[in-house]
Enzyme design. Structure first.
Site, PDB file in Angstrom:
ATOM      1  CG  ASP A  55      -0.370  -0.051   2.539  1.00 24.61           C
ATOM      2  OD1 ASP A  55       0.873  -0.177   2.633  1.00 24.61           O
ATOM      3  OD2 ASP A  55      -1.112   0.030   3.531  1.00 24.61           O
ATOM      4  CE1 TYR A  57       7.531   3.307   1.327  1.00 22.99           C
ATOM      5  CE2 TYR A  57       7.290   4.586  -0.691  1.00 22.99           C
ATOM      6  CZ  TYR A  57       7.909   3.573   0.015  1.00 22.99           C
ATOM      7  OH  TYR A  57       8.891   2.817  -0.572  1.00 22.99           O
ATOM      8  CG  PHE A  68       8.605  -1.019  -3.662  1.00 25.65           C
ATOM      9  CD1 PHE A  68       9.007  -1.433  -2.401  1.00 25.65           C
ATOM     10  CD2 PHE A  68       7.898  -1.897  -4.463  1.00 25.65           C
ATOM     11  CE1 PHE A  68       8.704  -2.722  -1.944  1.00 25.65           C
ATOM     12  CE2 PHE A  68       7.589  -3.180  -4.014  1.00 25.65           C
ATOM     13  CZ  PHE A  68       7.984  -3.592  -2.761  1.00 25.65           C
ATOM     14  CG  HIS A 175       9.246  -7.090   1.359  1.00 22.47           C
ATOM     15  ND1 HIS A 175       9.792  -5.914   1.846  1.00 22.47           N
ATOM     16  CD2 HIS A 175       8.137  -6.729   0.668  1.00 22.47           C
ATOM     17  CE1 HIS A 175       9.043  -4.896   1.472  1.00 22.47           C
ATOM     18  NE2 HIS A 175       8.032  -5.354   0.745  1.00 22.47           N
TER      19      HIS A 175
END
Length: 221
Positions: A55, A57, A68, A175
């Site tokens: 989702d 920031y 990202f 991740h």
């Protein structure tokens, strides 16, 4: 907050998008002008690589609507700093800031499974029904060409489970978060692997670093 025209026929925009739209408060992030930024300017036939985030920031002024990615003046979040560390090891360099719009301009779909969040409340809209959009958008992109998938972490891998085909490239690793990056993300060299796959298909490589030679979108549609 109109759906981007090339994607507007996705079932998501008939349901559940109207209900989500009506629930969004005025202060949601990344805001109405950037909520569909990942789809705007990148028609499905031009998607060559899929990178799926979670989702936006939750810090005001940071998210720019691309997974990202952050606004150019924002300090690198820790996951993005690790992505750039891996890129420097893989390619010998990295972008000068955290804005990844030059990736999107070359056919990299930087989509989150949830496209809205509240200030300071990460994941707060995760169960609103956004997740169906990611699968529908990826399926539409796949209908035009083989696609390279970079799926970092269990969340992205679960969200798009079963979608990569034999003709696609699938890169699955841990991740890039500081909590998991050393469990298989570092050393995975996703950027050169994607470029090797693209050039083997006689397609232009992605200029991940941003030094020029941007991909020219097709004129289809």
């Amino acid at each position: 907050m109109r759906p981007p025209a090339p994607w507007a026929d996705l079932p998501f925009f008939d349901d559940p998008w109207p209900a989500i739209r009506d629930r969004l408060p005025d202060d949601f992030l990344p805001g109405p002008d950037r909520v569909f930024a990942a789809l705007e300017g990148l028609p499905p036939q031009d998607v060559r690589v899929v990178i799926l985030g979670q989702d936006p920031y939750p810090t005001p002024g940071h998210a720019n609507g691309l997974a990202f990615s952050v606004t150019p003046e924002t300090a690198l979040p820790r996951s993005l700093a690790n992505i750039y560390r891996e890129m420097a090891d893989d390619l010998g360099d990295r972008p000068h800031d955290g804005d990844l719009s030059h990736w999107a301009a070359q056919g990299v779909l930087l989509l989150n499974t949830s496209l809205s969040v509240l200030p300071g409340q990460a994941g707060v809209h995760a169960k609103w029904g956004w997740d169906g959009l990611a699968r529908q958008a990826v399926a539409l992109a796949q209908s035009h060409r083989p696609v390279a998938f970079i799926l970092w972490g269990a969340h992205a891998q679960k969200a798009l489970k079963g979608m990569p085909r034999d003709v696609d490239l699938l890169i699955e690793t841990a991740h890039p978060s500081p909590l998991s990056a050393r469990r298989g993300f570092f050393g995975s060299r996703p950027f050169s692997r994607v470029n090797d796959w693209l050039t083997a298909r006689d397609e232009p490589a992605i200029d991940w670093i941003g030094t020029g030679g941007l991909f020219a979108p097709s004129q289809e549609g």
